[in-house]
Design a protein around this motif. Structure first.
Motif, PDB file in Angstrom:
ATOM      1  N   LEU A 195      12.331   5.247  19.936  1.00 43.40           N
ATOM      2  CA  LEU A 195      12.151   5.479  21.368  1.00 43.40           C
ATOM      3  C   LEU A 195      13.084   6.594  21.811  1.00 43.40           C
ATOM      4  N   SER A 196      12.579   7.476  22.657  1.00 42.66           N
ATOM      5  CA  SER A 196      13.378   8.609  23.117  1.00 42.66           C
ATOM      6  C   SER A 196      13.053   8.937  24.561  1.00 42.66           C
ATOM      7  N   ASN A 197      14.026   9.532  25.254  1.00 40.42           N
ATOM      8  CA  ASN A 197      13.722  10.138  26.549  1.00 40.42           C
ATOM      9  C   ASN A 197      12.902  11.402  26.316  1.00 40.42           C
ATOM     10  N   HIS A 198      12.222  11.873  27.348  1.00 38.81           N
ATOM     11  CA  HIS A 198      11.270  12.971  27.179  1.00 38.81           C
ATOM     12  C   HIS A 198      11.418  13.964  28.331  1.00 38.81           C
ATOM     13  N   GLN A 199      11.820  15.207  28.000  1.00 36.46           N
ATOM     14  CA  GLN A 199      12.020  16.236  29.013  1.00 36.46           C
ATOM     15  C   GLN A 199      11.195  17.490  28.774  1.00 36.46           C
ATOM     16  N   LYS A 238      19.477   7.730  36.831  1.00 36.71           N
ATOM     17  CA  LYS A 238      19.801   9.066  37.335  1.00 36.71           C
ATOM     18  C   LYS A 238      19.085  10.156  36.558  1.00 36.71           C
ATOM     19  N   HIS A 239      18.993  10.015  35.221  1.00 31.13           N
ATOM     20  CA  HIS A 239      18.468  11.069  34.361  1.00 31.13           C
ATOM     21  C   HIS A 239      17.133  10.706  33.692  1.00 31.13           C
ATOM     22  N   LEU A 240      16.584   9.550  34.020  1.00 31.33           N
ATOM     23  CA  LEU A 240      15.416   9.049  33.304  1.00 31.33           C
ATOM     24  C   LEU A 240      14.358   8.534  34.264  1.00 31.33           C
ATOM     25  N   LEU A 241      13.116   8.560  33.808  1.00 32.42           N
ATOM     26  CA  LEU A 241      12.046   7.891  34.517  1.00 32.42           C
ATOM     27  C   LEU A 241      12.016   6.423  34.095  1.00 32.42           C
ATOM     28  N   GLU A 298       8.677   6.703  28.672  1.00 28.45           N
ATOM     29  CA  GLU A 298       8.565   7.133  30.069  1.00 28.45           C
ATOM     30  C   GLU A 298       7.128   7.533  30.401  1.00 28.45           C
ATOM     31  N   GLY A 299       6.348   7.826  29.362  1.00 30.59           N
ATOM     32  CA  GLY A 299       4.943   8.130  29.556  1.00 30.59           C
ATOM     33  C   GLY A 299       4.644   9.562  29.914  1.00 30.59           C
ATOM     34  N   THR A 300       5.644  10.315  30.308  1.00 30.40           N
ATOM     35  CA  THR A 300       5.481  11.709  30.699  1.00 30.40           C
ATOM     36  C   THR A 300       6.839  12.383  30.679  1.00 30.40           C
ATOM     37  N   ARG A 301       6.852  13.713  30.766  1.00 27.58           N
ATOM     38  CA  ARG A 301       8.119  14.434  30.759  1.00 27.58           C
ATOM     39  C   ARG A 301       8.857  14.264  32.088  1.00 27.58           C
ATOM     40  N   PHE A 302      10.171  14.168  31.999  1.00 29.31           N
ATOM     41  CA  PHE A 302      11.004  14.003  33.185  1.00 29.31           C
ATOM     42  C   PHE A 302      10.993  15.264  34.035  1.00 29.31           C
TER      43      PHE A 302
END
Length: 297
Positions: free
Chosen positions: A92-96, A199-202, A182-186
């Motif tokens: 799992l990762s954040n997505h920007q 603060k930095h994530l969806l 997150e399903g989409t880019r931040f």
């Protein structure tokens, strides 16, 4: 290093190198992919899958080669030494940015099982790489909206059935099942629209990760939590090709998956849904704090 060249020229050069590299390795990949389709023997298909993965890892290695040749990006990666080749992972990762995928492929390549993503069903028709994704056993999913399911209740549970069917192919070869929850880019606009508590994530969507745990709970024991930060701001893919990404930070942290989250039915089990959401929320709170530190806040 060719980083002294003008950025637009580097971008054009890298676009050409990426295209040539992709076409070359995809053409090779089609051979075992088609053989796997024609010959329905389980053992033979496992061998073909291993050949396909070797070809794919070679594609990533060549991509890393042109990155090193043409870019001067400062890569700051921690935790990669904890990865293992012979493991089954939920990643799992954040997505920007679309750069996230190339960055993760570079860091994970030949350190962990090849990353496999859940893709929209329509993407199988993408020229060149659509067939390559199919050959790699990337799961192609048909998602149903809430509104559609209200009108067609008989379709409830089809997502989980499709996920289980796709994950059956992962039982014989180690795999890293990747999900951008997150399903989409931040973006700031999406963040404000969601009124995200981070603060930095969806806000993360638990369904995709839960479906993998429901289908592969007996195989996957470890969550690989990936946090990606761009101190210079989230880049576009063209920025990356042009070498205009000064720094990429990535933190990799393996986390044991609690036993009570595995092998249950996220669709029909309310208690299970609550437990998965609470667990994922805790992971996201820690990620949000970590991301703030990586950005120097």
């Amino acid at each position: 290093m060719l980083s002294f060249l003008p950025a637009p020229l580097i971008g054009v050069l890298n676009s050409i190198l990426l295209a040539i590299n992709t076409i070359f390795w995809c053409v090779l990949l089609y051979i075992p992919a088609l053989l796997k389709l024609i010959i329905p023997h389980k053992g033979f298909r496992v061998i073909c899958t291993k050949v396909i993965i070797w070809i794919s890892e070679s594609w990533v290695a060549c991509n890393t080669g042109w990155m090193k040749l043409t870019q001067n990006t400062d890569w700051q990666v921690t935790g990669a030494e904890n990865l293992k080749r012979e493991s089954w992972y939920l990643v799992l990762s954040n997505h920007q940015s679309w750069v996230d995928i190339l960055a993760m492929q570079r860091v994970f390549n030949r350190e962990a099982p090849f990353l496999k993503f859940f893709l929209k069903q329509q993407l199988i028709w993408v020229p060149v790489i659509g067939l390559a994704w199919w050959g790699l056993d990337f799961p192609f999913m048909k998602r149903y909206t809430r509104e559609y399911l209200i009108k067609h209740p008989e379709k409830r549970g089809e997502d989980l059935k499709a996920t289980r069917k796709a994950c059956e192919k992962f039982r014989y070869t180690p795999v890293s099942v990747m999900n951008f929850v997150e399903g989409t880019r931040f973006t700031k606009a999406k963040h404000d629209k969601q009124q995200s508590p981070y603060k930095h994530l969806l806000t993360p969507k638990a369904g995709g990760a839960a479906f993998v745990l429901d289908a592969m709970g007996d195989s996957i024991e470890t969550l690989v939590d990936v946090t990606i930060a761009y101190p210079g701001g989230a880049p576009t893919f063209w920025d990356f090709l042009c070498g205009r990404v000064p720094c990429i930070k990535m933190h990799i942290e393996p986390v044991a998956i609690p036993e009570h989250l595995k092998g249950r039915d996220y669709t029909s089990d309310a208690e299970h849904r609550r437990n998965v959401k609470e667990w994922l929320s805790a992971q996201w709170q820690a990620k949000d704090a970590r991301l703030g530190k990586m950005l120097g806040e």
